[in-house]
Design a protein around this motif. Structure first.
Motif, PDB file in Angstrom:
ATOM      1  N   GLU A 746      -3.448   8.549   0.444  1.00 35.86           N
ATOM      2  CA  GLU A 746      -3.122   7.508   1.412  1.00 35.86           C
ATOM      3  C   GLU A 746      -4.329   7.031   2.226  1.00 35.86           C
ATOM      4  N   SER A 750      -5.231   3.172   2.251  1.00 31.99           N
ATOM      5  CA  SER A 750      -5.213   2.498   3.541  1.00 31.99           C
ATOM      6  C   SER A 750      -6.534   1.793   3.818  1.00 31.99           C
ATOM      7  N   ARG A 753      -7.054  -1.225   1.495  1.00 26.73           N
ATOM      8  CA  ARG A 753      -6.187  -2.340   1.870  1.00 26.73           C
ATOM      9  C   ARG A 753      -6.738  -3.062   3.100  1.00 26.73           C
ATOM     10  N   GLN A 754      -7.279  -2.311   4.049  1.00 30.93           N
ATOM     11  CA  GLN A 754      -7.848  -2.932   5.247  1.00 30.93           C
ATOM     12  C   GLN A 754      -9.118  -3.709   4.928  1.00 30.93           C
ATOM     13  N   ILE A 775       0.185   2.247   8.627  1.00 34.41           N
ATOM     14  CA  ILE A 775      -1.209   2.308   8.191  1.00 34.41           C
ATOM     15  C   ILE A 775      -2.092   2.675   9.386  1.00 34.41           C
ATOM     16  N   THR A 776      -2.868   3.727   9.238  1.00 37.30           N
ATOM     17  CA  THR A 776      -3.792   4.159  10.288  1.00 37.30           C
ATOM     18  C   THR A 776      -5.010   3.242  10.298  1.00 37.30           C
ATOM     19  N   ALA A 804       0.865   3.437   2.035  1.00 44.11           N
ATOM     20  CA  ALA A 804      -0.057   2.462   2.610  1.00 44.11           C
ATOM     21  C   ALA A 804      -0.466   1.417   1.579  1.00 44.11           C
TER      22      ALA A 804
END
Length: 855
Positions: A746, A750, A753-754, A775-776, A804
């Motif tokens: 994850e 994550s 994706r960011q 999502i962190t 995520a």
């Protein structure tokens, strides 16, 4: 109801906004008498036994319930004959109805599911968007599974009016997972007492490995909820009440007053104790008889001054248990009346003969009510009795010359014992307590009696049926449920179906779109997890995991087909391909070392081996964190050994980088408690070291991990991007694909994706919808200079589950299909076209060239 008359019933119910669900009588009998009363009823009341009365008889109940009521072993001896015992000493005997899932039991379960399905069909026909669905009783436990499959946006609540058993009892029923999943497909599960809710929560943790706790809600408060596949299932415990205005209206009716007067005259001069119970062993009627017998033996001065009016409601659906209980009660009543004539007035009647009006007349006439079940759910008789005697608190009521009036003797195993604080609470298994309760009721001072009546009256006045229903419905209405069907996805077949809470837009990965973007890209980054993503998972179950840790099982190796696909991907100079795994270095090099230009990251990115064309020489590894003091390992292992010695089923796993304390095979609750204590212990002892202490819950396998600070797959993903120019001298990365399958992946999903999100925001003209709260957020700006503003970013998890990632594929085979399609689309001769090129062909303006290529 005859078929030709059903329309008349429907017409009568219309004015009450009710719709009947017509069930074929034989099917309903199998469902209600067979499964509900024969299987679920004993289980829900914490009773189970392998010594059923006869094979396949679902109406039989465990003999210990009846035996416990006699105070000695005689009843059990009578219940289990030598013949029935010898039958169970044979070797290959099929268990009773509660313990099997074939033959007669399978037919009953089939009837139960069929009736639940009929209810689902009727509800769906009437459902309108915004409606609340509130299900009652254990007869429809799997109904939410059928409803959520077809109307996932509906808010569904289910409320049980029975107890819920401990996990040790509930786990004995063969369909336990289906029943639990059925309840968890609702949005709210309600019980009358937290005791029952606690058992339900424990079953969910022990049997399904789920976590629960106080979870923040949309309004800023906290609710007790279970985390189930990305959804929060709220658990409430609110005890129901009665409607005093309705009961008072019945009490003032002339027929009720006349009936109560008749009963008073029949037992003039005596203190009247009354009890209304169904004729089954769970209601504890024989214990009551033993209690009055012991009281009169010890206090003979009360002989002839009191009477126990025991009403038994026929319970034919309980089968042998009903006849056994009836025979035992009649025998005990006969013995007591033979010794003290007229002491016990026993009357058996059908339920239709003891409706609310008849019940209120008897309760009004009685001085003391006795409710002594050995296990009971909702029982409103103490509440109705309290309403019938509320006038005892008035000046006029105190002048009726009834010194014992208005008291309730209540078993501590009944749900209302928690709310009826003014009652005399007893343990019905302790006969001396029942006898002492008789004495207390008869000798109680007027002041104490008034205080007890006042205390009981306060609850029945404050918590009415309407207020209870309103409280539950407001809780259900307050449950957050998106009206967007895209936020919910179904997984599983049949009764294994479960509703998954997903982020908006979480859909299956479009392989065609990935192939198209991959083909047109000039600089590509591909990050692949190993086990569970491109290779079947070696941690599929606890035994396999343990064998892998102890090196008694050979790890799964990649197939030649997979190796060939990876070689083709790595052979393309536009590609940077990395396998990022949590496994140790030797595990990765054993299966992947002979693939040129493949980068490897072991132990969540702690060790990185950059792509190289040389496969004959030994791989070179570097760490993404500087060398540091490793003395923390010995300290952590020493502490973990202490917890391993006192937590059965736990073990220590060591790798080059990290140390884990695994408790996946331990008792779930004890293991979790020990893990929290271990986590705190390690945090205190290792606070001077540069380490991270991670806690994976039961759903992640159950572990406490100590690793160097700042190591995870998200960090290594950014590290690879920053070093991309050294690996590929072409333009900035304009295509990226990240694939993972579990919680360890994850952070990588994550972060990637960011990174893609920042690129989209830079070229977007309007603000984008916020990323999901799950999502962190991480600062990924250092990667901006290495990423093209037009990058095509794909993040994908294996399996349909909360993640995520923006997309999912179903399994490892689909991952292989994706990688192979990427190879094919990049190596195919451009004079040939396939379906992946169709979207591009539609927008291509050079049609003559296209047409010419087909010849």
């Amino acid at each position: 109801v005859p078929i030709e008359e059903r329309h008349l019933v429907e017409r009568c119910l219309e004015q009450f906004n009710c719709i009947p669900v017509w069930i074929e009588p034989r099917l309903f009998g199998e469902m209600y008498n067979g499964f509900c009363k024969g299987v679920l009823w004993p289980i829900l009341h914490n009773v189970t036994s392998v010594y059923s009365g006869r094979h396949g008889d679902s109406s039989s109940v465990p003999s210990q319930s009846a035996s416990g009521s006699s105070g000695d072993g005689s009843a059990q001896a009578r219940a289990v004959s030598p013949d029935s015992f010898s039958e169970y000493t044979m070797d290959d005997v099929s268990p009773g109805a509660i313990h099997g899932d074939g033959g007669r039991e399978a037919a009953l379960w089939s009837a139960y599911t069929a009736v639940n399905r009929e209810f689902a069909n009727a509800i769906i026909q009437c459902f309108n968007e915004g409606d609340l669905i509130w299900i009652h009783g254990f007869h429809l436990l799997i109904l939410p599974s059928f409803l959520t499959r077809r109307i996932p946006m509906a808010k569904i609540g289910i409320f049980l009016h029975t107890p819920f058993p401990s996990s040790e009892i509930f786990r004995t029923v063969w369909c336990r997972e289906d029943l639990l999943r059925g309840m968890l497909n609702a949005d709210q599960v309600g019980f009358h007492l937290f005791e029952y809710a606690r058992h339900f929560l424990t079953c969910c943790r022990r049997l399904l490995g789920l976590n629960y706790g106080m979870i923040p809600d949309e309004s800023g408060g906290h609710n007790l909820a279970i985390d189930y596949n990305g959804r929060h299932v709220t658990v409430t415990s609110i005890h129901a009440g009665v409607e005093p205005p309705v009961l008072n209206q019945i009490l003032q009716h002339s027929s009720t007053m006349e009936r109560a007067f008749t009963i008073r005259n029949q037992f003039r001069g005596k203190v009247i104790f009354c009890a209304i119970d169904r004729m089954e062993s769970l209601k504890g009627i024989p214990l009551k008889m033993l209690g009055i017998e012991r009281f009169l033996n010890r206090c003979p001065e009360w002989v002839g001054k009191l009477v126990l009016v025991q009403v038994g409601i026929s319970a034919f659906e309980r089968g042998d248990d009903y006849f056994r209980t009836k025979a035992e009660v009649l025998s005990m009543v006969e013995n007591i009346n033979k010794k003290w004539p007229g002491t016990v007035q026993f009357q058996e009647c059908a339920e239709s003969e003891m409706r609310l009006q008849q019940r209120m007349a008897l309760l009004r006439a009685a001085d003391v009510v006795m409710v002594t079940p050995i296990r009971d759910g909702l029982n409103l008789i103490p509440l109705e009795f309290t309403v019938a005697h509320q006038d005892a608190l008035t000046e006029q009521g105190r002048m009726d010359n009834r010194p014992c009036r208005g008291l309730c003797i209540l078993s501590e195993f009944s749900s209302c014992t928690r709310v009826m604080r003014g009652a005399l609470h007893i343990n019905p298994w302790k006969i001396s307590e029942i006898a002492n309760a008789f004495h207390q009721a008869l000798q109680m001072s007027t002041d104490e009696r008034m205080r007890r009546i006042s205390c009981a009256s306060e609850f029945v006045t404050r918590v009415t049926t309407q207020r209870w229903a309103l409280a539950v419905m407001l809780d259900l209405k307050g449950v957050f449920k998106s009206v967007d069907p895209g936020q919910y996805a179904g997984a599983g077949l049949g009764l294994g179906f479960r509703l998954l809470g997903m982020d908006t837009g979480f859909v299956s990965l479009d392989i065609t779109q990935v192939a198209k973007k991959y083909k047109n890209a000039r600089s590509r980054l591909i990050l692949l997890d190993y086990g569970g993503t491109i290779l079947s998972n070696d941690n599929s179950d606890s035994l396999t995991r343990f064998q892998m840790v102890k090196q008694t099982r050979a790890p799964t190796m990649p197939t030649q087909r997979l190796i060939s696909t990876l070689k083709d991907l790595c052979a393309d100079k536009r590609n940077i391909v990395f396998v990022v795994s949590g496994k140790e270095r030797h595990s990765l090099t054993r299966g992947l070392s002979d693939i040129p230009n493949l980068g490897l990251a072991a132990e969540h990115g702690m060790f990185v081996s950059w792509p190289t064309a040389k496969t004959s020489s030994k791989r070179r590894w570097e760490t993404i964190v500087p060398d540091q003091d490793n003395s923390w390992r010995a300290i952590a292992i020493t502490i973990m050994e202490v917890y391993t010695s006192r937590t059965h089923g736990s073990y220590i796993e060591e790798t080059e980088m990290k140390v884990l304390w695994q408790y996946r095979d331990a008792d779930p609750e004890f293991g979790y408690l020990q893990s929290r204590e271990l986590e705190d212990h390690l945090a205190n002892v290792l606070r001077s070291f540069s380490v991270d202490i991670l806690h994976g819950g039961v759903e992640e396998g159950g572990y406490v991990e100590v690793r160097p600070k700042g190591v995870n797959k998200g960090v290594v993903g950014m590290h690879i991007i920053k070093n991309a120019p050294k690996l590929n001298n072409s333009a900035k990365i304009d295509f990226a694909l990240a694939l993972g399958d579990d919680h360890c992946d994850e952070p990588m999903l994550s972060v990637m994706r960011q990174i893609g999100r920042r690129a989209v925001e830079a070229r977007a003209r309007e603000p984008l919808a916020p990323l999901p709260a799950t999502i962190t957020q991480v600062d990924v700006s250092p990667c901006d200079q290495f990423i093209s503003s037009g990058i095509s970013m794909f993040t994908c998890t294996v399996g349909k589950k909360p993640s995520a990632a923006a997309n999912y594929v179903n399994d490892v085979d689909e991952v292989h299909e994706l990688l192979e399609s990427m190879v094919k689309v990049a190596t195919r001769d451009h004079k040939y076209f396939s379906s992946t090129d169709l979207p591009a062909l539609n927008t291509d303006h050079s049609s003559p060239a296209v047409m010419g290529s087909k010849h």
